[in-house]
Design an enzyme around this catalytic site. Structure first.
Site, short mmCIF file in Angstrom:
data_model
loop_
_atom_site.label_atom_id
_atom_site.label_comp_id
_atom_site.label_asym_id
_atom_site.label_seq_id
_atom_site.Cartn_x
_atom_site.Cartn_y
_atom_site.Cartn_z
N ASP A 12 0.85 -1.19 0.00
CA ASP A 12 0.00 0.00 0.00
C ASP A 12 0.89 1.25 0.00
O ASP A 12 1.77 1.38 0.86
CB ASP A 12 -0.90 0.03 1.24
CG ASP A 12 -1.84 -1.16 1.31
OD1 ASP A 12 -2.08 -1.78 0.26
OD2 ASP A 12 -2.33 -1.46 2.41
N SER A 36 -2.10 17.21 -10.92
CA SER A 36 -1.00 16.59 -10.19
C SER A 36 -0.99 17.18 -8.79
O SER A 36 -1.09 18.40 -8.63
CB SER A 36 0.34 16.87 -10.89
OG SER A 36 1.41 16.35 -10.13
N PHE A 102 -1.63 -0.84 -4.08
CA PHE A 102 -2.75 0.05 -3.80
C PHE A 102 -2.15 1.43 -3.59
O PHE A 102 -1.35 1.64 -2.68
CB PHE A 102 -3.51 -0.41 -2.56
CG PHE A 102 -4.62 0.51 -2.14
CD1 PHE A 102 -5.74 0.70 -2.93
CD2 PHE A 102 -4.56 1.19 -0.93
CE1 PHE A 102 -6.77 1.55 -2.54
CE2 PHE A 102 -5.58 2.03 -0.52
CZ PHE A 102 -6.69 2.20 -1.34
N PHE A 116 -5.90 0.76 -7.79
CA PHE A 116 -5.39 -0.56 -7.43
C PHE A 116 -4.83 -1.23 -8.68
O PHE A 116 -5.52 -1.37 -9.68
CB PHE A 116 -6.48 -1.45 -6.82
CG PHE A 116 -5.95 -2.79 -6.37
CD1 PHE A 116 -5.28 -2.92 -5.16
CD2 PHE A 116 -6.10 -3.93 -7.16
CE1 PHE A 116 -4.78 -4.14 -4.75
CE2 PHE A 116 -5.60 -5.16 -6.75
CZ PHE A 116 -4.93 -5.26 -5.54
N GLN A 172 -14.42 -8.45 -0.30
CA GLN A 172 -14.70 -7.43 -1.31
C GLN A 172 -14.94 -7.98 -2.70
O GLN A 172 -15.51 -7.29 -3.56
CB GLN A 172 -13.58 -6.39 -1.36
CG GLN A 172 -12.20 -6.93 -1.69
CD GLN A 172 -11.36 -7.14 -0.46
OE1 GLN A 172 -11.85 -7.57 0.58
NE2 GLN A 172 -10.08 -6.82 -0.56
N ASN A 195 -18.59 -10.01 6.89
CA ASN A 195 -19.11 -9.04 7.84
C ASN A 195 -20.62 -8.99 7.66
O ASN A 195 -21.19 -9.75 6.86
CB ASN A 195 -18.45 -7.66 7.66
CG ASN A 195 -18.70 -7.06 6.28
OD1 ASN A 195 -19.71 -7.34 5.62
ND2 ASN A 195 -17.78 -6.22 5.82
N ASP A 257 -8.79 -8.97 8.73
CA ASP A 257 -7.74 -9.95 8.47
C ASP A 257 -7.11 -10.41 9.79
O ASP A 257 -6.81 -11.60 9.97
CB ASP A 257 -6.66 -9.35 7.58
CG ASP A 257 -7.21 -8.86 6.25
OD1 ASP A 257 -8.26 -9.38 5.82
OD2 ASP A 257 -6.59 -7.96 5.65
#
Length: 328
Positions: A12, A36, A102, A116, A172, A195, A257
């Site tokens: 990440d 940018s 990510f 991603f 997901q 969940n 996790d």
């Protein structure tokens, strides 16, 4: 108990922009945006669902087998995981792609612009589980966590064909999969992790009621955030396990996790389901208090003291012989 964890492995890249994105967007120029952002901070964190889960298991002292796809830029991450008792010998290294990334830029109002890059993860569909099982002397459980969708389905099918117990953790990827794929992923799982929202989404996409899903999986584990966890089995009363209070919420990334890491570790220790959820909740609380999914540190005595404070001395005593954190 030999547990293989299949799923994403990623890094990440998290950046912070000191202004507001909305101040840079011109309403009459939205059809030709070219911007940018000069950022003040960059944090690079190890992540990916499978990597996070294996790290959490290792932090408790339980070895795991990581199965996924990475690029040839994985060396430092591999070394980190191996120092945390993770078997990385079955990780596929792509000759063409970088490890998944990510990239996220967050402004002062917590708005985010993110990208991603799947990269090597797309090659996870080429991984066969039989060589993994042969190398380690058999697999007792395979966790199918978010990954390349074709890889998830292939691993699930192979587990059924080879009679390897598996746990489904679609997370997901439920948003991407259609009903037939979700049914194929769940049917016959020893454990199903979701969940509360994903629980409803599973029922909607499969067309199966909650009772029908319970007739097709062994144990259904539903995380409820601050309300804890519910464990359901067909024909039995559900078990509600309250969460562990946290001092401060720093970063929710990877908390689910961490819960799975604790739950799976406790299963490997032959603890009952309620204890497994309690172990999961305790490690999840540590993750919630750290900035990043693999930035928390577990101390054995502090972990057991916190466990006992919430769930009682007897519960802590049952877990104590198995918890072998690297830190005393």
């Amino acid at each position: 108990m030999r547990i293989a964890v299949t799923g994403s492995i990623a890094t990440d890249h998290l950046m912070t922009f000191p202004g507001k994105f909305t101040d840079q967007l011109l309403p009459d120029q939205l059809d030709r945006v070219s911007l940018s952002f000069l950022v003040d901070e960059l944090e690079i964190r190890r992540g990916g669902v499978a990597g996070n889960i294996c790290f959490g298991m290792g932090s408790l002292g339980k070895e795991s087998i990581l199965v996924g796809a990475v690029g040839d830029d994985f060396a430092d991450y591999r070394s980190w995981l191996e120092r945390h008792r993770v078997d990385t010998a079955s990780v596929h290294v792509s000759e063409l792609h970088h490890t998944s990334r990510f990239l996220c830029n967050t402004d002062q109002d917590q708005n985010q612009i993110a990208t991603f890059y799947a990269g090597a993860m797309s090659e996870a569909r080429t991984i066969e589980l039989k060589p993994v099982a042969d190398r380690v002397g058999g697999l007792d459980l395979v966790l199918i966590s978010p990954n390349d969708p074709e890889a998830m389905l292939r691993h699930t099918d192979e587990c059924r064909t080879r009679s390897i117990p598996f746990a489904a953790d679609p997370s997901q990827q439920l948003a991407r999969m259609e009903g037939p794929e979700v049914r194929r992923l769940l049917d016959g799982a020893e454990y199903l992790f979701t969940n509360e929202y994903e629980k409803a989404l599973c029922e909607e996409k499969t067309g199966w009621s909650g009772e029908e899903i319970l007739s097709r999986v062994g144990v259904r584990v539903t995380t409820l955030g601050a309300k804890g966890v519910v464990i359901d089995r067909a024909g039995q009363e559900g078990i509600h396990v309250p969460c562990v209070p946290v001092e401060s919420v720093v970063d929710p990334t990877g908390v689910g996790d961490a819960f799975r890491a604790g739950f799976l570790s406790a299963l490997a220790w032959n603890l009952p389901l309620e204890r497994a959820a309690q172990v999961g909740n305790t490690i999840a609380a540590h993750a919630l208090e750290a900035a990043g999914p693999q930035e928390y540190t577990l101390s054995r005595q502090a972990f057991l003291d916190r466990f006992a404070a919430v769930y009682g001395e007897q519960a802590s005593a049952e877990a104590a012989p198995h918890v072998t954190c690297p830190n005393p």
